[in-house]
Motif scaffolding. Structure first.
Motif, PDB file in Angstrom:
ATOM      1  N   LEU A  36      12.075   2.287  -5.829  1.00 14.12           N
ATOM      2  CA  LEU A  36      11.967   3.497  -5.015  1.00 14.12           C
ATOM      3  C   LEU A  36      12.237   4.758  -5.824  1.00 14.12           C
ATOM      4  N   THR A  37      12.918   4.648  -6.956  1.00  9.97           N
ATOM      5  CA  THR A  37      13.152   5.831  -7.794  1.00  9.97           C
ATOM      6  C   THR A  37      11.877   6.313  -8.468  1.00  9.97           C
ATOM      7  N   ARG A  38      10.845   5.439  -8.532  1.00 10.72           N
ATOM      8  CA  ARG A  38       9.592   5.811  -9.184  1.00 10.72           C
ATOM      9  C   ARG A  38       8.483   6.175  -8.202  1.00 10.72           C
ATOM     10  N   VAL A  39       8.736   6.062  -6.921  1.00  8.76           N
ATOM     11  CA  VAL A  39       7.716   6.417  -5.940  1.00  8.76           C
ATOM     12  C   VAL A  39       7.466   7.925  -6.002  1.00  8.76           C
ATOM     13  N   GLU A  40       6.208   8.300  -6.136  1.00  2.91           N
ATOM     14  CA  GLU A  40       5.862   9.721  -6.274  1.00  2.91           C
ATOM     15  C   GLU A  40       6.265  10.498  -5.031  1.00  2.91           C
ATOM     16  N   PRO A  41       6.670  11.781  -5.203  1.00  4.59           N
ATOM     17  CA  PRO A  41       7.172  12.568  -4.064  1.00  4.59           C
ATOM     18  C   PRO A  41       6.189  12.676  -2.905  1.00  4.59           C
ATOM     19  N   SER A  42       4.889  12.644  -3.190  1.00  3.34           N
ATOM     20  CA  SER A  42       3.916  12.788  -2.109  1.00  3.34           C
ATOM     21  C   SER A  42       3.776  11.530  -1.263  1.00  3.34           C
ATOM     22  N   VAL A  43       4.200  10.398  -1.789  1.00  6.92           N
ATOM     23  CA  VAL A  43       4.077   9.137  -1.054  1.00  6.92           C
ATOM     24  C   VAL A  43       5.182   9.065  -0.011  1.00  6.92           C
ATOM     25  N   GLU A  44       4.762   8.901   1.258  1.00  6.73           N
ATOM     26  CA  GLU A  44       5.712   8.884   2.364  1.00  6.73           C
ATOM     27  C   GLU A  44       6.104   7.472   2.787  1.00  6.73           C
TER      28      GLU A  44
ATOM     29  N   LEU B  24       0.856  -1.186   0.000  1.00  8.85           N
ATOM     30  CA  LEU B  24       0.000   0.000   0.000  1.00  8.85           C
ATOM     31  C   LEU B  24       0.890   1.233   0.000  1.00  8.85           C
ATOM     32  N   LEU B  25       0.593   2.186  -0.872  1.00 10.94           N
ATOM     33  CA  LEU B  25       1.339   3.442  -0.956  1.00 10.94           C
ATOM     34  C   LEU B  25       0.557   4.499  -0.193  1.00 10.94           C
ATOM     35  N   LEU B  26       1.166   5.090   0.839  1.00  9.74           N
ATOM     36  CA  LEU B  26       0.442   5.936   1.777  1.00  9.74           C
ATOM     37  C   LEU B  26       0.915   7.383   1.753  1.00  9.74           C
TER      38      LEU B  26
ATOM     39  N   PRO C 100      -2.268  -5.969  -9.843  1.00 10.74           N
ATOM     40  CA  PRO C 100      -0.854  -6.321  -9.669  1.00 10.74           C
ATOM     41  C   PRO C 100       0.169  -5.233  -9.966  1.00 10.74           C
ATOM     42  N   ALA C 101      -0.220  -4.047 -10.407  1.00 10.77           N
ATOM     43  CA  ALA C 101       0.780  -3.019 -10.719  1.00 10.77           C
ATOM     44  C   ALA C 101       0.242  -1.638 -10.383  1.00 10.77           C
ATOM     45  N   HIS C 102       1.098  -0.788  -9.824  1.00  9.04           N
ATOM     46  CA  HIS C 102       0.737   0.602  -9.551  1.00  9.04           C
ATOM     47  C   HIS C 102       0.951   1.429 -10.812  1.00  9.04           C
ATOM     48  N   SER C 103       0.121   2.433 -11.007  1.00  7.45           N
ATOM     49  CA  SER C 103       0.180   3.225 -12.247  1.00  7.45           C
ATOM     50  C   SER C 103       1.511   3.951 -12.394  1.00  7.45           C
ATOM     51  N   SER C 104       2.196   4.248 -11.304  1.00  3.41           N
ATOM     52  CA  SER C 104       3.483   4.945 -11.377  1.00  3.41           C
ATOM     53  C   SER C 104       4.618   4.023 -11.799  1.00  3.41           C
ATOM     54  N   GLY C 105       4.374   2.712 -11.748  1.00  4.41           N
ATOM     55  CA  GLY C 105       5.435   1.747 -12.018  1.00  4.41           C
ATOM     56  C   GLY C 105       6.325   1.499 -10.814  1.00  4.41           C
ATOM     57  N   ALA C 106       5.971   2.077  -9.648  1.00  8.20           N
ATOM     58  CA  ALA C 106       6.819   1.950  -8.468  1.00  8.20           C
ATOM     59  C   ALA C 106       6.704   0.585  -7.801  1.00  8.20           C
ATOM     60  N   VAL C 107       5.537  -0.052  -7.904  1.00  5.90           N
ATOM     61  CA  VAL C 107       5.326  -1.332  -7.237  1.00  5.90           C
ATOM     62  C   VAL C 107       4.638  -2.287  -8.205  1.00  5.90           C
ATOM     63  N   ARG C 108       5.110  -3.525  -8.233  1.00  3.41           N
ATOM     64  CA  ARG C 108       4.496  -4.546  -9.072  1.00  3.41           C
ATOM     65  C   ARG C 108       4.484  -5.876  -8.323  1.00  3.41           C
ATOM     66  N   HIS C 109       3.348  -6.551  -8.352  1.00  4.12           N
ATOM     67  CA  HIS C 109       3.244  -7.884  -7.748  1.00  4.12           C
ATOM     68  C   HIS C 109       3.667  -8.902  -8.794  1.00  4.12           C
ATOM     69  N   GLU C 110       4.760  -9.635  -8.515  1.00  3.41           N
ATOM     70  CA  GLU C 110       5.310 -10.555  -9.504  1.00  3.41           C
ATOM     71  C   GLU C 110       4.773 -11.968  -9.364  1.00  3.41           C
ATOM     72  N   GLY C 111       4.294 -12.370  -8.173  1.00  4.51           N
ATOM     73  CA  GLY C 111       3.690 -13.672  -8.023  1.00  4.51           C
ATOM     74  C   GLY C 111       4.541 -14.659  -7.250  1.00  4.51           C
ATOM     75  N   LYS C 112       4.022 -15.897  -7.151  1.00  4.25           N
ATOM     76  CA  LYS C 112       4.607 -16.917  -6.287  1.00  4.25           C
ATOM     77  C   LYS C 112       5.582 -17.827  -7.042  1.00  4.25           C
ATOM     78  N   ARG C 113       6.453 -18.416  -6.229  1.00  2.80           N
ATOM     79  CA  ARG C 113       7.330 -19.464  -6.741  1.00  2.80           C
ATOM     80  C   ARG C 113       7.539 -20.485  -5.632  1.00  2.80           C
ATOM     81  N   VAL C 114       7.538 -21.757  -5.996  1.00  3.55           N
ATOM     82  CA  VAL C 114       7.747 -22.851  -5.049  1.00  3.55           C
ATOM     83  C   VAL C 114       9.060 -23.536  -5.399  1.00  3.55           C
ATOM     84  N   SER C 115       9.920 -23.715  -4.393  1.00  2.00           N
ATOM     85  CA  SER C 115      11.212 -24.354  -4.645  1.00  2.00           C
ATOM     86  C   SER C 115      11.697 -25.034  -3.371  1.00  2.00           C
TER      87      SER C 115
END
Length: 440
Positions: A80-88, A34-36, A53-68
């Protein structure tokens, strides 16, 4: 890291893994973010999870599960370079599906530099009991830099309680409305046929030109409330093997079918019983395939063998993305079906074959996920294979009016001597196609 501690992290792309040990009775878990701003989301779009699965800014993406190796990881990519300045703050959470986190052994969150692979932070949660959702950690800004804090705060109200606590509007189950008296239905007029080029047009009398009315800007339309976030997820079982895509909201867009797998042991159990050990090699190559029958009666197959990858924007409206050998859900074997052309489909059978690396599915753990672009994901696991099978029917999708019904098959088939896996699944489901040898 102990709970409550913090550590600086590089301002770059970070891979966040939520992990745990799998086993009998262990519930599944799902990572989310969650971006707050000032402790709340700005809108429901600031919630990233399996249904979004993806935020419009491209800052966060859910890639999914893997079993190993008995270890399950659900991964988020946070740039973190794409997190908008207002997001704390970027909150990193997990929710349990079918149990509590007290039943989930070895729960942890690990932050890695996505480029270098080095570990920047790790927090192991050891005190979970009845919680069904957990805030495991968070990224937060401090004096122009980013830090990670180990949080370890639980909720007993699941993903819904966690989401609403941060300002997300969650979709409520719909209840039947009371009956109302309505006018008799009106038969709609026949659709207007589009005239062809060169067709005679009806004669109309000329109308003298009229002065144009003054141009005024129309009032802005009223703002519509945003659609609430749906947290639903469908798990098919032997007891409940079918689901309607229309009822789940999956009526348009693209639907991705993903297969990921894990080799449980070195040798297959069924073969060892008869003194014929069959090694499951690291280069095990499984092929995701689909038999299709269209509404006009035409039939075919989509598979890597023979480079029959299909097409998404023309018949058969089914496309195989590639050929993978890892089993990873973020890559893996992916088949895409265009639901925008569902009126073309009569039936689709999704199946998997062993191309090389083993002579049976024994000791292989596999999960199938069907993810509509709009609507809840549909997933199921394959049962343990106890026969010398090299082909498994996964799911049968059939057209029923304007709807598509997904049925869990999870059916292992044993080819007769000299009969290919493809022909075996054809015979089992009565497709009636002619087969010739192929290569990839």
């Amino acid at each position: 890291m102990p709970k409550g501690s913090n550590v600086p992290v590089p301002t770059t792309a970070l891979r966040v893994e939520v992990g745990w040990r799998s086993g009998p009775g262990v519930p599944d878990a799902d990572a989310s973010a969650l971006l707050l701003v000032a402790g709340k989301v700005r809108s429901d779009a600031d919630f990233v999870f399996y249904n979004q699965p993806a935020h419009s800014s491209g800052a966060v993406r859910h890639e999914g599960k893997r079993v190993s190796g008995g270890q399950v990881t659900d991964t988020l990519l946070v740039d973190l370079t794409r997190v908008e300045p207002s997001v704390e703050t970027v909150v990193l959470a997990a929710s349990a599906d079918g149990g509590t986190f007290g039943q989930v052994p070895g729960l942890y969150i690990e932050v890695r530099d996505a480029g270098r692979g080095t570990v920047a932070a790790r927090f192991d949660s050891t005190d979970a009991r009845v919680e069904t959702a957990f805030v495991l950690g968070e990224f937060y800004r401090r004096q122009g830099a980013w830090k990670f804090r180990a949080v370890g705060q639980g909720y007993d109200s699941g993903l819904e309680g966690l989401a609403t606590d941060f300002g997300i509007t969650v979709d409520e189950p719909q209840h039947a409305a009371p009956p109302t008296v309505t006018a008799p239905p009106v038969t709609p007029p026949a659709p207007h046929a589009t005239p062809t080029i060169g067709a005679p047009q009806p004669f109309t009398a000329a109308v003298p030109p009229q002065p144009a009315p003054p141009v005024t800007a129309p009032p802005p339309p009223p703002a519509l409330p945003a659609a609430p976030v749906s947290l639903s997820k469908v798990t098919l079982t032997k007891a409940a093997p079918t689901v309607s895509l229309a009822k789940q909201g999956g009526t348009s867009g693209a639907m991705r079918v993903n297969l990921n797998w894990e080799v449980r042991k070195q040798f297959s159990g069924w073969a060892a019983k008869f003194g014929r050990p069959v090694a499951m090699h690291s280069d095990l190559d499984l092929d995701l395939c689909a038999l299709y029958e269209l509404a006009d009666g035409s039939k075919g197959v989509v598979q890597a063998l023979g480079n029959a990858f299909g097409a998404l924007h023309q018949p058969p409206f089914i496309h195989l993305d590639g050929d993978d050998r890892t089993g990873a859900v973020s890559a893996g074997e992916n088949l895409t079906i265009s639901l925008d052309h569902k009126q073309w489909f009569r039936r689709i059978l999704v199946f998997v074959t062993i191309y090389e690396g083993a002579r049976s599915f024994a000791d292989l753990h596999a999960t199938v996920t069907l993810q509509p672009q709009f609507g809840a994901p549909v997933e199921f696991s394959l049962d343990e294979c106890t026969v010398p099978s090299t082909v498994c029917a996964l799911a049968l999708i059939t057209a029923q009016g304007d709807d598509l019904i997904i049925q869990r098959e999870a059916r292992y088939l044993v080819p007769e001597r000299g009969v290919s896996p493809q022909r075996t699944v054809d015979y089992a489901y009565g497709w009636g196609m002619n087969w010739t040898p192929g290569r990839k």
